[in-house]
Write an enzyme that holds these catalytic residues in place. Sequence first.
Site, PDB file in Angstrom:
ATOM      1  N   ASN A  26       0.854  -1.189   0.000  1.00  0.00           N
ATOM      2  CA  ASN A  26       0.000   0.000   0.000  1.00  0.00           C
ATOM      3  C   ASN A  26       0.894   1.246   0.000  1.00  0.00           C
ATOM      4  O   ASN A  26       1.724   1.414   0.906  1.00  0.00           O
ATOM      5  CB  ASN A  26      -0.893  -0.054   1.252  1.00  0.00           C
ATOM      6  N   ASP A  63      -0.128   4.472  -0.032  1.00  0.00           N
ATOM      7  CA  ASP A  63      -0.838   5.694   0.383  1.00  0.00           C
ATOM      8  C   ASP A  63       0.071   6.702   1.087  1.00  0.00           C
ATOM      9  O   ASP A  63      -0.026   7.909   0.871  1.00  0.00           O
ATOM     10  CB  ASP A  63      -1.950   5.348   1.389  1.00  0.00           C
ATOM     11  N   HIS A  64       0.944   6.173   1.975  1.00  0.00           N
ATOM     12  CA  HIS A  64       1.632   7.118   2.848  1.00  0.00           C
ATOM     13  C   HIS A  64       2.870   7.761   2.209  1.00  0.00           C
ATOM     14  O   HIS A  64       3.435   8.700   2.763  1.00  0.00           O
ATOM     15  CB  HIS A  64       1.901   6.489   4.211  1.00  0.00           C
ATOM     16  N   ARG A 101       3.986  18.583   1.806  1.00  0.00           N
ATOM     17  CA  ARG A 101       4.786  19.682   1.275  1.00  0.00           C
ATOM     18  C   ARG A 101       4.154  20.299   0.025  1.00  0.00           C
ATOM     19  O   ARG A 101       4.448  21.422  -0.332  1.00  0.00           O
ATOM     20  CB  ARG A 101       6.194  19.124   0.985  1.00  0.00           C
ATOM     21  N   HIS A 127      -5.544   3.690  -1.778  1.00  0.00           N
ATOM     22  CA  HIS A 127      -6.883   4.057  -1.303  1.00  0.00           C
ATOM     23  C   HIS A 127      -7.183   5.500  -1.710  1.00  0.00           C
ATOM     24  O   HIS A 127      -6.532   6.428  -1.248  1.00  0.00           O
ATOM     25  CB  HIS A 127      -6.895   3.910   0.228  1.00  0.00           C
ATOM     26  N   ARG A 143      -9.324   8.243  -1.096  1.00  0.00           N
ATOM     27  CA  ARG A 143     -10.317   8.656  -0.094  1.00  0.00           C
ATOM     28  C   ARG A 143     -11.124   9.827  -0.621  1.00  0.00           C
ATOM     29  O   ARG A 143     -10.651  10.601  -1.455  1.00  0.00           O
ATOM     30  CB  ARG A 143      -9.632   9.060   1.215  1.00  0.00           C
ATOM     31  N   ARG A 164      -6.855  12.867   0.911  1.00  0.00           N
ATOM     32  CA  ARG A 164      -5.787  13.286   1.815  1.00  0.00           C
ATOM     33  C   ARG A 164      -4.422  12.693   1.443  1.00  0.00           C
ATOM     34  O   ARG A 164      -3.400  13.234   1.806  1.00  0.00           O
ATOM     35  CB  ARG A 164      -6.127  12.954   3.270  1.00  0.00           C
ATOM     36  N   HIS A 165      -4.432  11.562   0.766  1.00  0.00           N
ATOM     37  CA  HIS A 165      -3.124  11.040   0.299  1.00  0.00           C
ATOM     38  C   HIS A 165      -3.154  10.781  -1.213  1.00  0.00           C
ATOM     39  O   HIS A 165      -2.725  11.619  -1.986  1.00  0.00           O
ATOM     40  CB  HIS A 165      -2.616   9.844   1.128  1.00  0.00           C
ATOM     41  N   GLU A 196      -8.573   0.652  -3.366  1.00  0.00           N
ATOM     42  CA  GLU A 196      -9.414   0.684  -2.156  1.00  0.00           C
ATOM     43  C   GLU A 196     -10.318   1.892  -2.221  1.00  0.00           C
ATOM     44  O   GLU A 196      -9.851   2.995  -2.535  1.00  0.00           O
ATOM     45  CB  GLU A 196      -8.530   0.854  -0.929  1.00  0.00           C
ATOM     46  N   THR A 220      -7.256   6.612  10.019  1.00  0.00           N
ATOM     47  CA  THR A 220      -7.078   5.484   9.116  1.00  0.00           C
ATOM     48  C   THR A 220      -8.358   4.669   9.172  1.00  0.00           C
ATOM     49  O   THR A 220      -9.262   5.001   9.928  1.00  0.00           O
ATOM     50  CB  THR A 220      -5.845   4.649   9.523  1.00  0.00           C
ATOM     51  N   THR A 221      -8.435   3.606   8.347  1.00  0.00           N
ATOM     52  CA  THR A 221      -9.664   2.825   8.283  1.00  0.00           C
ATOM     53  C   THR A 221      -9.899   2.110   9.625  1.00  0.00           C
ATOM     54  O   THR A 221      -9.179   1.176   9.966  1.00  0.00           O
ATOM     55  CB  THR A 221      -9.570   1.795   7.136  1.00  0.00           C
ATOM     56  N   GLU A 270     -11.101  -9.369   2.851  1.00  0.00           N
ATOM     57  CA  GLU A 270      -9.847  -9.020   3.521  1.00  0.00           C
ATOM     58  C   GLU A 270     -10.180  -8.859   5.000  1.00  0.00           C
ATOM     59  O   GLU A 270     -11.017  -8.022   5.365  1.00  0.00           O
ATOM     60  CB  GLU A 270      -9.260  -7.721   2.942  1.00  0.00           C
ATOM     61  N   HIS A 325      -3.868  -4.429   7.661  1.00  0.00           N
ATOM     62  CA  HIS A 325      -3.973  -3.285   8.553  1.00  0.00           C
ATOM     63  C   HIS A 325      -3.094  -3.461   9.795  1.00  0.00           C
ATOM     64  O   HIS A 325      -3.313  -4.357  10.595  1.00  0.00           O
ATOM     65  CB  HIS A 325      -5.407  -2.974   8.994  1.00  0.00           C
ATOM     66  N   GLY A 326      -2.102  -2.600   9.864  1.00  0.00           N
ATOM     67  CA  GLY A 326      -1.238  -2.539  11.045  1.00  0.00           C
ATOM     68  C   GLY A 326      -0.178  -3.628  11.103  1.00  0.00           C
ATOM     69  O   GLY A 326       0.513  -3.750  12.117  1.00  0.00           O
ATOM     70  N   GLY A 367       1.213  -1.430   4.395  1.00  0.00           N
ATOM     71  CA  GLY A 367       1.642  -0.105   3.957  1.00  0.00           C
ATOM     72  C   GLY A 367       2.409   0.676   5.004  1.00  0.00           C
ATOM     73  O   GLY A 367       3.629   0.796   4.932  1.00  0.00           O
TER      74      GLY A 367
HETATM   75  N1  PXP Z   1      -5.880  -3.171   3.843  1.00  0.00           N
HETATM   76  C1  PXP Z   1      -6.855  -2.238   3.907  1.00  0.00           C
HETATM   77  C2  PXP Z   1      -8.208  -2.610   3.432  1.00  0.00           C
HETATM   78  C3  PXP Z   1      -6.579  -0.950   4.409  1.00  0.00           C
HETATM   79  O1  PXP Z   1      -7.564  -0.031   4.474  1.00  0.00           O
HETATM   80  C4  PXP Z   1      -5.260  -0.635   4.787  1.00  0.00           C
HETATM   81  C5  PXP Z   1      -4.944   0.747   5.260  1.00  0.00           C
HETATM   82  O2  PXP Z   1      -5.218   1.681   4.297  1.00  0.00           O
HETATM   83  C6  PXP Z   1      -4.287  -1.619   4.681  1.00  0.00           C
HETATM   84  C7  PXP Z   1      -4.624  -2.892   4.217  1.00  0.00           C
HETATM   85  C8  PXP Z   1      -2.858  -1.362   5.032  1.00  0.00           C
HETATM   86  O3  PXP Z   1      -2.732  -1.054   6.387  1.00  0.00           O
HETATM   87  P1  PXP Z   1      -1.368  -0.487   6.927  1.00  0.00           P
HETATM   88  O4  PXP Z   1      -1.076   0.763   6.186  1.00  0.00           O
HETATM   89  O5  PXP Z   1      -1.634  -0.283   8.371  1.00  0.00           O
HETATM   90  O6  PXP Z   1      -0.330  -1.549   6.674  1.00  0.00           O
END
Ligand code: PXP
Length: 254
Positions: free
Chosen positions: A15, A17-18, A26, A51, A53, A57-58, A78, A108-109, A159, A202-203, A224
């Site tokens: 992922n 996104d970040h 910036r 993702h 959104r 935001r990202h 996503e 976050t989600t 998921e 996630h996480g 991610g």
């Molecule tokens: N899967 C889904 C569906 C998510 O929404 C996210 C976070 O955007 C992730 C995976 C990845 O989570 P993380 O960034 O915490 O690894």
Amino acid sequence: MTASRPPSRIRLGINVDHVATLRNARGGARPDPVRAALAAIEAGADGITAHLREDRRHIIDSDMARLKAEISKPLNFEMAATQEMLEIALRTKPHAVCLVPEKRSERTTEGGLDVVGGHNHLLPYVGALAEQGIRVSLFIEPSEAAIETAARLRVPIVELHTGAWCEAVATEDRAGDTKGFAQLQRGAKLAQSAGLEVHAGHGLDFDTARRLAAIPEFVEFNIGHFLMGEAIFVGLHSAIQEMRNAMDEGRGFK
Ligand code: PXP
């Protein structure tokens, strides 16, 4: 004696996104999430997740279009189940769409989709995406009710949300760790026996991903935030050395 099947490797979805979060802090074009996606693929990622959104935001619309055009591995888009996102997804034609809940105020989600209460809302989104050949995944809690409803919605993938378990591990909440892991184990089994392909995310970090990988039903992890943070420390040394060299070259030392 029956030969046991060798385990198959778990697909790794990255992922990005970040990377976009940092870019947007910036303004401008750097760091570029598409460059990160290409680097992830070069490093062995099996797919890229992003993702889009509602508040952008990202990831922004042009990132999603560029990801689709420039990466050689499957794109997992996503999104929340809204008309605006559906139209973008149908235009983008990603390999997969993961439907996630979205609240404006969340960082976050938080938590999985309310598939039980939201069944009738989700149904036309699942149908419209599937009709275009897009694989639909639902991001859900590892609960029996959510998994059974996902199976009734006839999506090919769920998921399972690993956030609560990862939080318990991170805070050394032993009871939460044991309970969360058991829920994911049961959920993965139940989902697979309902005919669903089972992903998780996630996480996750190195430790939790290693532990979760022992559950044989999981086919894919999406990771991610931790990896983007870790990449700073893996890459900072050489980035600073390159800057040192550039400055020394400019001054005529090299
Ligand atoms: N899967 C889904 C569906 C998510 O929404 C996210 C976070 O955007 C992730 C995976 C990845 O989570 P993380 O960034 O915490 O690894």
